[in-house]
Design an enzyme around this catalytic site. Structure first.
Site, PDB file in Angstrom:
ATOM      1  N   ARG A 157      35.878  38.916  41.575  1.00  0.00           N
ATOM      2  CA  ARG A 157      37.233  39.470  41.779  1.00  0.00           C
ATOM      3  C   ARG A 157      38.180  39.066  40.645  1.00  0.00           C
ATOM      4  O   ARG A 157      39.350  38.785  40.880  1.00  0.00           O
ATOM      5  CB  ARG A 157      37.806  39.030  43.131  1.00  0.00           C
ATOM      6  CG  ARG A 157      36.997  39.400  44.335  1.00  0.00           C
ATOM      7  CD  ARG A 157      36.821  40.920  44.494  1.00  0.00           C
ATOM      8  NE  ARG A 157      35.951  41.179  45.627  1.00  0.00           N
ATOM      9  CZ  ARG A 157      34.631  41.283  45.537  1.00  0.00           C
ATOM     10  NH1 ARG A 157      34.026  41.162  44.348  1.00  0.00           N
ATOM     11  NH2 ARG A 157      33.897  41.522  46.596  1.00  0.00           N
ATOM     12  N   SER A 229      40.359  42.980  52.516  1.00  0.00           N
ATOM     13  CA  SER A 229      40.142  41.526  52.503  1.00  0.00           C
ATOM     14  C   SER A 229      41.314  40.835  51.810  1.00  0.00           C
ATOM     15  O   SER A 229      41.580  41.092  50.639  1.00  0.00           O
ATOM     16  CB  SER A 229      38.839  41.188  51.776  1.00  0.00           C
ATOM     17  OG  SER A 229      37.738  41.740  52.449  1.00  0.00           O
ATOM     18  N   GLU A 325      42.909  37.171  47.655  1.00  0.00           N
ATOM     19  CA  GLU A 325      42.361  38.194  46.764  1.00  0.00           C
ATOM     20  C   GLU A 325      43.467  39.184  46.410  1.00  0.00           C
ATOM     21  O   GLU A 325      43.473  39.778  45.336  1.00  0.00           O
ATOM     22  CB  GLU A 325      41.208  38.909  47.474  1.00  0.00           C
ATOM     23  CG  GLU A 325      40.581  40.023  46.692  1.00  0.00           C
ATOM     24  CD  GLU A 325      39.383  40.637  47.397  1.00  0.00           C
ATOM     25  OE1 GLU A 325      39.209  41.857  47.253  1.00  0.00           O
ATOM     26  OE2 GLU A 325      38.631  39.921  48.079  1.00  0.00           O
TER      27      GLU A 325
END
Length: 331
Positions: A157, A229, A325
């Site tokens: 990520r 998420s 995230e």
């Protein structure tokens, strides 16, 4: 002031001083030449990985560069160049329709193609970095540069495009190499189990299975505001895992090639009792603890307060820091 309500999937009612879209590299360069970016600015995609904590005092830029172009093709693979403003899942659907393998496990991930290359999106054993060959950009001086994939600093990520020093580097096109030969990634989550319901395995069927799995776990942002998420799964040394296994023998984990392990943040949040719990108008989703939701009328500060409380619980119970995230704007 310009409302950003329709430009963030959390459904946070925040405002920007100014909002500007561009549909080509030339339009972006014109904006730069006119001095539009001399004030504070923020470049967004579909707003599916953002949490606005407060109003944005500056210019919000959004790419509407479209187009999916085949640049090279042979019997085994195809190279495609895709505009940063193309909706990611539309691109996945296009690939599946054309029999191109690679993106199908990333079905239904919200956002746009440009942001996929910035964030290195991933799901069900696939990361977009493994499909990207290069990323085309324009910087704040109007200069174009093409980054080869090995120059992008891809990690979990993460990419160099997320670094503060590259805030003024704008992704305009992303180039991918996709397989025309049958190539599936099935050993993640409940994919194989769900595929047993079908008589055969095809790209459209696998895409449908991925979509069904995601829809069963994740709330629709159009119904309940969220950014998918919210937290990244932490990566820890094996020694840390072994210490945790003494107290939590059933702790799930995934082996990484470098000897470290990834622990599902959702499992730890669930173990802390947060699944389905609310803090004011923000809540932890009752089916997937990685997801924070806006139950209606939440401010960005409400979601941030919930995030901080969840992180504190995980830190206290497991001695692990979990990190968002989602990109926090205005914190």
């Amino acid at each position: 002031m310009y409302s950003l309500l329709s430009h963030n999937t959390f459904g946070i009612d925040v405002y920007a001083e100014r909002f500007q879209e561009y549909a080509s590299v030339e339009e972006l360069k014109t904006l730069i030449a006119q001095g539009a970016l001399t004030t504070p600015f923020l470049h967004i995609g579909g707003g599916s990985n953002l949490l606005f904590v407060k109003d944005y005092e500056g210019l919000v830029l959004h790419s509407r560069i479209e187009g999916i172009e085949v640049t090279e093709e042979d019997e085994r693979s195809v190279a495609v160049r895709v505009g940063a403003g193309v909706v990611w899942d539309d691109f996945v659907g296009y690939c599946v329709e054309h029999g191109w393998y690679g993106t199908e496990n990333l079905s239904l991930i919200p956002g746009e193609v440009g942001a996929s290359a910035v964030q290195n999106i991933g799901a069900y054993g696939v990361e977009v970095k493994d499909l990207i060959t290069s990323v085309e950009t324009v910087n704040i001086h109007g200069e174009e540069r093409v980054y080869a994939v090995d120059e992008c600093g891809y990690a979990y990520r993460d990419s160099i495009f997320k670094r503060p020093e590259n805030k003024s580097v704008f992704v305009t096109y992303v180039c991918f190499r996709l397989s025309k030969e049958e190539r599936y990634t099935l050993d993640y989550g409940t994919i194989r189990q769900e595929l047993e319901k079908y008589p055969e395995l095809t790209l459209p069927i696998l895409r449908k299975v991925i979509i069904d799995i995601r829809e069963s776990k994740l709330p629709d942002p159009k119904v309940m505001g969220n950014a998918g998420s919210f937290f990244m799964n932490p990566i820890v040394p094996r020694e840390k895992l072994e210490a945790l296994q003494q107290e939590f023998p059933r702790i799930p984990f995934y082996e990484l090639n470098d000897g470290r392990v990834k622990i599902p943040a959702g499992w730890m949040i669930d173990q802390c009792g947060w699944k389905g719990k609310a803090l004011g108008p923000a809540a932890v989703h009752d089916k997937q603890a990685l997801v924070l939701v806006n139950r209606g009328g939440a401010k960005g500060s409400d979601v941030l307060a919930l995030s901080d409380a969840v992180r504190a619980s995980v830190r206290a119970k497991f001695g692990i820091d979990i990190h968002p995230e989602v990109n926090l704007v205005g914190k």
